[in-house]
Structure formats: C-alpha cells, structure tokens
Scaffold this motif. Structure first.
Motif: not given
Length: 251
Positions: A137, A141, A145
């Motif tokens: 993250s 990122p 996800t």
C-alpha cells in the motif's frame, strides 16, 4: 525440511478486521509485488458451495480430537489425539489439536531453518510472515489492490518474519476462503508458506467479510469470526495483534 526458497498454510487463514479471531485462518503476507507476480502452482479454485460457520473468534482444528470455544485470552491445549478424543480448550485463539500439542505454546523459532534472502525481489515466495498489503500500500498501491487476500501458514505460532513457512506444495496445504456471497475459494499454499488471491488471474471481486480455514488432508484449522481485511499477516504476526494469538498455523 530443507527446500529451495524462491507468495500469505494455509484454511483460513484470514486477516484481522472484524470481530475477534481465532488462530488458524485468514490473512497474511507472502504476496508478491508487481503486475507480473503470480502464485506458484495451481491457481485459486472457486465453487458455489456455502460454508456454514457459527460463533465468534473460535478456532476448531477439527483434527479428530480437541476443539476450542469461548472468548477469553487463554490459549488452552487441545484434547488427546485419536478419532474418539474429546479434549477441549477454552479461550479466544485457544487451540485443540492432535496429541494435545498447542502450537502457540512453542517458543519463537524458525521451524524450517530457512529464510527469504532476496529482499524486495518480486515473487509469490517473497517475505513470508510479513503484512504484504500493508507494505505494498505504501510502495506499490496497485499491487495491494490486486492482492485482496494474502498470508502465510506456519507449523508453529510464533515464527519470525522472512522465515519460510509450511511447504504447502510438498504437504498439500490449502487455505479455503468463504466470501460474504457464499463463494468458496481455495488458495494453494506455496513452498514459502504463502497464499494469495490474485485478481490478475481471477477478476471476480472479493466480497467481504470473509471467513477462512486451513486444510491439510482430512484436518482443518478454521476461523469462524468474519473478517473485513484480507491482509492476514497484519494480525497474524509473530506475536499476534488485534486478538490473534500469533501466526496462521497448519492443522
């Protein structure tokens, strides 16, 4: 157990986030960064079978002998082994298990005596024991996800980060996730002990909360409390957090 280590075993087990959780399922590390990352071995399989679970934060190793119940902080040892065993342990995260052996009573140790030594090199085998989604993250990122569920399965409850976990390929260990819409997903545990759900391979969205169990042959260790996070190792760390007693442990 010596093996070449090159992705977070399991059933389940799963991450922190919802109500209290047991020791054996859910969430984790071991996912790999980068868009080219994929799990080793067979990919996740899904079915429409509904898994019925009840209770809160209760783990049941289902090894033919002990079971756990209750909501306290104690980690009880399981009942004696055998198909007719009846021992029980009370306490949140307490374990029942074969032969009365409580995996969370063991001192911290790297059971495999092997470690991930390749730093942040992208691989489904990377950084067993670490909270993959938390790390990605910050650094990547997009990868966080892409990997909604990741974790590592270990043989005992307090193994250090980067220690290779259960060799799921050799021992035929899988983590089974049941989503909020009753979808059942089997995530193979790789040679590092890591398991992951990769949306690059299966684009069906994961609907939270989820429950999980670790399956090895005819034995299982399950978490009955539904979880809103799939970053399993963020709670199932060496010492445990948010009510978890320690690592995700194989049955």
């Amino acid at each position: 157990m010596t093996r070449f280590f090159t992705l977070v075993g399991a059933i389940l087990l799963v991450a922190c986030g919802g109500a209290g959780e047991g020791t054996g399922a859910e969430s984790g590390t071991g996912s790999a960064g980068g868009d080219d990352t994929s799990s080793s071995g067979e990919g996740p399989t899904t079915s429409g079978t509904t898994t019925n679970t009840t209770g809160t934060g209760i783990e049941d190793p289902m090894s033919g002998s002990g079971s756990t119940s209750g909501s306290g902080d104690a980690t009880g040892s399981g009942g004696s082994g055998g198909s007719g065993g009846s021992g029980a342990a009370s306490g949140s995260g307490g374990t029942g298990g074969t032969g009365g052996d409580d995996p969370f009573a063991h001192a911290p140790v790297c059971s495999s005596d092997e470690h991930w030594t390749m730093g942040d090199h992208e691989s489904p085998l990377m950084h067993p024991g670490m909270a993959c989604r938390t790390c990605h993250s910050t650094k990547e990122p997009r990868v966080a996800t892409r990997l909604p569920i990741v974790g590592t399965v270990y043989p005992t409850g307090h193994e250090p980060d980067d220690c290779l976990g259960v060799d799921g390929e050799a021992e035929d260990v899988v983590v089974e996730i049941t989503t909020a819409d009753a979808r059942v997903i089997q995530l193979p545990v790789n040679a590092s002990g890591n398991f992951l759900f990769d949306t690059a391979r299966d684009r069906t969205p994961i609907k939270f909360p989820i429950t999980a169990r670790v399956v090895k042959g005819d034995k299982e260790r399950k978490m009955l409390a539904a979880q809103m996070s799939g970053d399993c190792n963020s709670c199932h760390s060496q010492n445990g957090a948010e009510g978890a007693p320690g690592r995700i442990v194989a049955p």
